[in-house]
Motif scaffolding. Structure first.
Motif, mmCIF file in Angstrom:
data_model
loop_
_atom_site.group_PDB
_atom_site.id
_atom_site.type_symbol
_atom_site.label_atom_id
_atom_site.label_comp_id
_atom_site.label_asym_id
_atom_site.label_seq_id
_atom_site.Cartn_x
_atom_site.Cartn_y
_atom_site.Cartn_z
ATOM 1 N N LEU A 101 34.951 -15.811 1.555
ATOM 2 C CA LEU A 101 35.986 -16.982 1.300
ATOM 3 C C LEU A 101 35.158 -18.209 1.072
ATOM 4 O O LEU A 101 33.957 -18.127 1.975
ATOM 5 N N ALA A 102 35.312 -19.336 0.799
ATOM 6 C CA ALA A 102 34.594 -20.170 1.132
ATOM 7 C C ALA A 102 35.207 -21.400 1.699
ATOM 8 O O ALA A 102 37.090 -21.296 1.824
ATOM 9 N N PRO A 103 35.086 -22.395 2.908
ATOM 10 C CA PRO A 103 35.788 -23.557 3.575
ATOM 11 C C PRO A 103 36.786 -24.410 2.950
ATOM 12 O O PRO A 103 36.109 -25.089 1.838
ATOM 13 N N GLY A 104 37.803 -24.380 2.651
ATOM 14 C CA GLY A 104 38.837 -25.645 2.244
ATOM 15 C C GLY A 104 39.841 -25.191 3.204
ATOM 16 O O GLY A 104 40.345 -24.573 3.608
ATOM 17 N N SER A 105 41.051 -26.789 2.564
ATOM 18 C CA SER A 105 42.290 -26.615 3.322
ATOM 19 C C SER A 105 43.453 -26.142 3.235
ATOM 20 O O SER A 105 44.066 -25.070 3.881
ATOM 21 N N ARG A 106 43.290 -26.304 1.587
ATOM 22 C CA ARG A 106 44.363 -25.705 0.913
ATOM 23 C C ARG A 106 44.531 -24.203 0.907
ATOM 24 O O ARG A 106 45.625 -23.568 0.656
ATOM 25 N N SER A 107 43.247 -23.386 0.943
ATOM 26 C CA SER A 107 43.877 -22.240 1.066
ATOM 27 C C SER A 107 43.297 -21.668 2.098
ATOM 28 O O SER A 107 43.696 -20.177 2.389
ATOM 29 N N THR A 108 44.277 -22.439 3.207
ATOM 30 C CA THR A 108 45.037 -22.067 4.285
ATOM 31 C C THR A 108 45.334 -20.214 4.605
ATOM 32 O O THR A 108 45.194 -19.344 5.549
ATOM 33 N N PRO A 109 46.452 -20.736 3.997
ATOM 34 C CA PRO A 109 47.084 -19.507 4.402
ATOM 35 C C PRO A 109 46.578 -17.965 4.275
ATOM 36 O O PRO A 109 46.374 -17.370 4.290
ATOM 37 N N LEU A 110 45.560 -17.983 3.155
ATOM 38 C CA LEU A 110 45.194 -17.596 2.485
ATOM 39 C C LEU A 110 44.394 -16.258 3.476
ATOM 40 O O LEU A 110 43.680 -15.851 3.881
ATOM 41 N N THR A 111 43.222 -18.039 3.869
ATOM 42 C CA THR A 111 42.068 -17.396 4.145
ATOM 43 C C THR A 111 42.451 -16.367 5.669
ATOM 44 O O THR A 111 41.582 -15.327 6.103
ATOM 45 N N LEU A 112 43.353 -17.075 6.212
ATOM 46 C CA LEU A 112 43.868 -16.554 7.603
ATOM 47 C C LEU A 112 44.103 -15.273 7.266
ATOM 48 O O LEU A 112 44.632 -14.486 8.545
ATOM 49 N N SER A 113 44.863 -15.260 6.824
ATOM 50 C CA SER A 113 46.071 -14.166 5.960
ATOM 51 C C SER A 113 44.307 -12.694 5.587
ATOM 52 O O SER A 113 45.082 -11.804 5.984
ATOM 53 N N ALA A 114 43.931 -13.285 5.434
ATOM 54 C CA ALA A 114 42.521 -11.805 4.641
ATOM 55 C C ALA A 114 41.750 -11.779 6.076
ATOM 56 O O ALA A 114 41.483 -10.610 6.558
ATOM 57 N N ALA A 115 41.801 -13.038 7.059
ATOM 58 C CA ALA A 115 40.853 -12.712 8.556
ATOM 59 C C ALA A 115 41.890 -11.921 9.561
ATOM 60 O O ALA A 115 41.236 -11.259 10.338
ATOM 61 N N ASP A 116 42.686 -11.958 9.146
ATOM 62 C CA ASP A 116 43.611 -11.168 10.215
ATOM 63 C C ASP A 116 44.227 -9.389 9.448
ATOM 64 O O ASP A 116 45.123 -8.865 10.142
ATOM 65 N N HIS A 117 43.718 -8.729 8.021
ATOM 66 C CA HIS A 117 44.195 -7.651 7.793
ATOM 67 C C HIS A 117 43.253 -7.006 7.793
ATOM 68 O O HIS A 117 41.558 -7.260 7.590
ATOM 69 N N ASP A 118 43.153 -5.625 8.481
ATOM 70 C CA ASP A 118 42.576 -4.899 9.263
ATOM 71 C C ASP A 118 41.882 -4.272 8.271
ATOM 72 O O ASP A 118 40.705 -3.589 8.539
#
Length: 558
Positions: free
Chosen positions: A28-45
């Motif tokens: 993952l790289a930082p970004g705003s438009r990718s927030t739904p994907l980033t947070l979902s990846a971070a929460d996935h066990d």
């Protein structure tokens, strides 16, 4: 219920579907438009998240992970030029077969071509390089969840090699508190799918190897085996297969076969060797991506009765366009279906010639220290149970020409497009994927090109030595007929740098060496004490190329 909540449900389902196809690492790289994907990846066990601030390096980090794990790796970036920076890694993967899943966040359609910020035309932006592309619609509860998972399953089933580009538009708002109970009916439409680990749609597109029914006749002929880019376990099998047939094997630096006829880039310049090879009736090549110049020249000029090229990748993979057979198959099963028959070696004069050239070259490299001597002695620096990452340009060519790597010892490189961009990032991904002690060797321009990837090396999971050969520029061009009066300014481009400050900036151990004892001691200390060491070996700029040319000029008399 807010758009940002449904965006999260959509992204969570997308990532869950990818895990059903073996995706475990996501970059993952930082970004705003990718927030739904980033947070979902971070929460996935089930997902291991890797981050980097540079999307070009991020793509190569994923490439390295895919190389060493053999599994598909996902990449998440925001919209605009962030997505475009993945192009070099995507191109490399398309040529060498690593599976990447590019998740590029995008503006919704109403914000494209109207002057909106950070909005570019992303569908199709990678032209024909992805194996498959999937342009998703803007997330909407009107689109069934089963459509999304089946579309992803179908795309992943087609991803036998290379990259899948999934363009993911998201409308605002992107932020806000999540409500896991929201849109429950949409999510639960998949029923008990959530409780197992299988894809929604199980599609199989695997080709079984085809038996060559005339193989019993061909294995009685005079053959030559070429070993290109192979898996570490396969290299030894190919060497044993060729040995039983009595066929000479010419192995690339990435072949893992132990190079039973080492220094091929030298002895292929000997008339006796060429005369012997002309007697071959069949050539069987396993794997593409050949490195050595003389090997490529011989491969282009040879005219056996049959030329077979076996590789699981599709495409011709033969720049010489031989008449013969392009056999798209996993190499291990192909070997099982085409057993050798025990025969005496037919090219003993070739073995004698190769051995003589190797001994003479070793004698010529016994004294002094430079880039050629370093390449020749490189096997002495390898970590037990470790791996080697070889950079491009002059480094890998000298290793291929002058060193004999141990059979089955893992070697990684970016030899598809053979660029110097992203080498350190790829190195970081390779080691994160398997956790082995790693020796890497690159040139100074390669290191400068990907310098901010030193931030990735700080988190190395095992001892790592990054050996930067500082020959002050791109000295590969000293081997080429570049105009002498323009060579320094427009080709070699010497930068007059040293890497101590770069190592200090990223908190890495640093050693500078200009002789073999210091180099050897620094590497041994790194394997003993662990950590990450940037070992800068300074050599006379043109010495590596000059030494190789000198040895080539002497071969005919050996």
């Amino acid at each position: 219920m807010s758009t940002n909540v449904f965006n999260r449900r959509w992204a969570t389902l997308l990532l869950e579907a990818l895990t059903r196809h073996g995706v475990r690492h996501v970059c993952l790289a930082p970004g705003s438009r990718s927030t739904p994907l980033t947070l979902s990846a971070a929460d996935h066990d089930s997902l291991i998240c890797h981050t980097h601030f540079d999307e070009r390096g991020l793509g190569h980090l994923a490439l390295g992970l895919a190389k060493s794990t053999g599994a598909p790796v996902a990449i998440i970036v925001t919209s605009g030029t962030a997505a475009a920076n993945l192009y070099p890694a995507l191109i490399e993967a398309s040529l060498t077969g690593e599976r990447l899943v590019l998740l590029t966040a995008d503006r919704p359609p109403e914000l494209i071509d109207c002057g909106a910020n950070q909005a570019i035309r992303q569908p199709g932006m990678f032209a024909g390089y992805p194996q498959f592309s999937l342009d998703l619609p803007r997330p909407s509860p009107d689109i069934p969840a089963r459509w999304l998972v089946s579309a992803l399953d179908d795309a992943m089933a087609q991803l036998a090699q290379g990259a899948l580009h999934i363009n993911c538009p998201f409308a605002e708002p992107l932020y806000g508190a999540d409500d896991e109970q929201a849109w429950r009916d949409w999510v639960q439409d998949l029923g008990d799918w959530w409780r197992d680990d299988r894809p929604w749609l199980c599609a199989t597109r695997q080709l079984a190897p085809q038996i060559q029914h005339d193989w019993p006749d061909w294995r009685e002929k005079r053959g030559v085996v070429l070993a290109g880019r192979l898996d570490a376990r396969l290299g030894e099998r190919v060497a044993q297969w060729a040995g039983r047939l009595g066929w000479p094997l010419i192995g690339d630096v990435q072949s893992h076969c132990g190079q039973p006829l080492p220094c091929a880039d030298l002895w292929l310049a000997h008339p006796q060797a060429l005369q012997q090879l002309q007697r071959a009736e069949i050539v069987v090549q396993f794997g593409g991506g050949l490195t050595g110049k003389r090997l490529l020249q011989w491969q282009a000029s040879c005219r056996p009765r049959e030329y077979w090229l076996v590789d699981p990748l599709t495409g011709r993979l033969d720049p010489a366009h031989h008449r013969g057979r392009r056999l798209v198959s996993p190499i291990g099963p192909w070997l099982d279906l085409h057993p050798p028959v025990e025969r005496a070696a037919w090219a003993t004069a070739l073995s004698d010639c190769a051995g003589r050239v190797q001994r003479q070259a070793a004698a010529g490299l016994a004294n002094g220290f430079g880039e050629a001597q370093l390449a020749h002695r490189l096997p002495q620096l390898l970590a037990p149970g470790g791996q080697l990452f070889a950079g491009n340009s002059l480094s890998i060519r000298l290793i291929d020409a002058l060193a004999q790597l141990p059979a089955g010892y893992p070697v990684y490189a970016n030899r598809g497009a053979s660029g110097i961009d992203g080498l350190l990032s790829t190195l970081a991904g390779v080691q994160r994927g398997n956790g082995r002690p790693t020796l890497a060797i690159v040139g100074d321009l390669s290191a400068l090109y990907d310098l901010n990837a030193l931030a990735l090396l700080r988190h190395a999971p095992a001892a790592l030595v990054l050996l930067v050969v500082n020959n002050n520029g791109g000295q590969i061009f000293s081997l080429l007929p570049t105009p002498p009066e323009r060579r320094e300014q427009f080709y070699c481009m010497p930068q007059q740098v040293e890497f101590g400050h770069a190592a200090a900036m990223f908190g890495l151990n640093y050693v500078r060496a200009d002789d073999w004892p210091t180099t050897e001691a620094a590497v041994a200390r790194s394997w003993r004490d662990g950590g990450v060491t940037l070992l800068e070996v300074t050599v006379r700029p043109k010495e590596g190329g000059e030494t190789l040319n000198r040895l080539l000029g002497q071969v005919a008399s050996w």
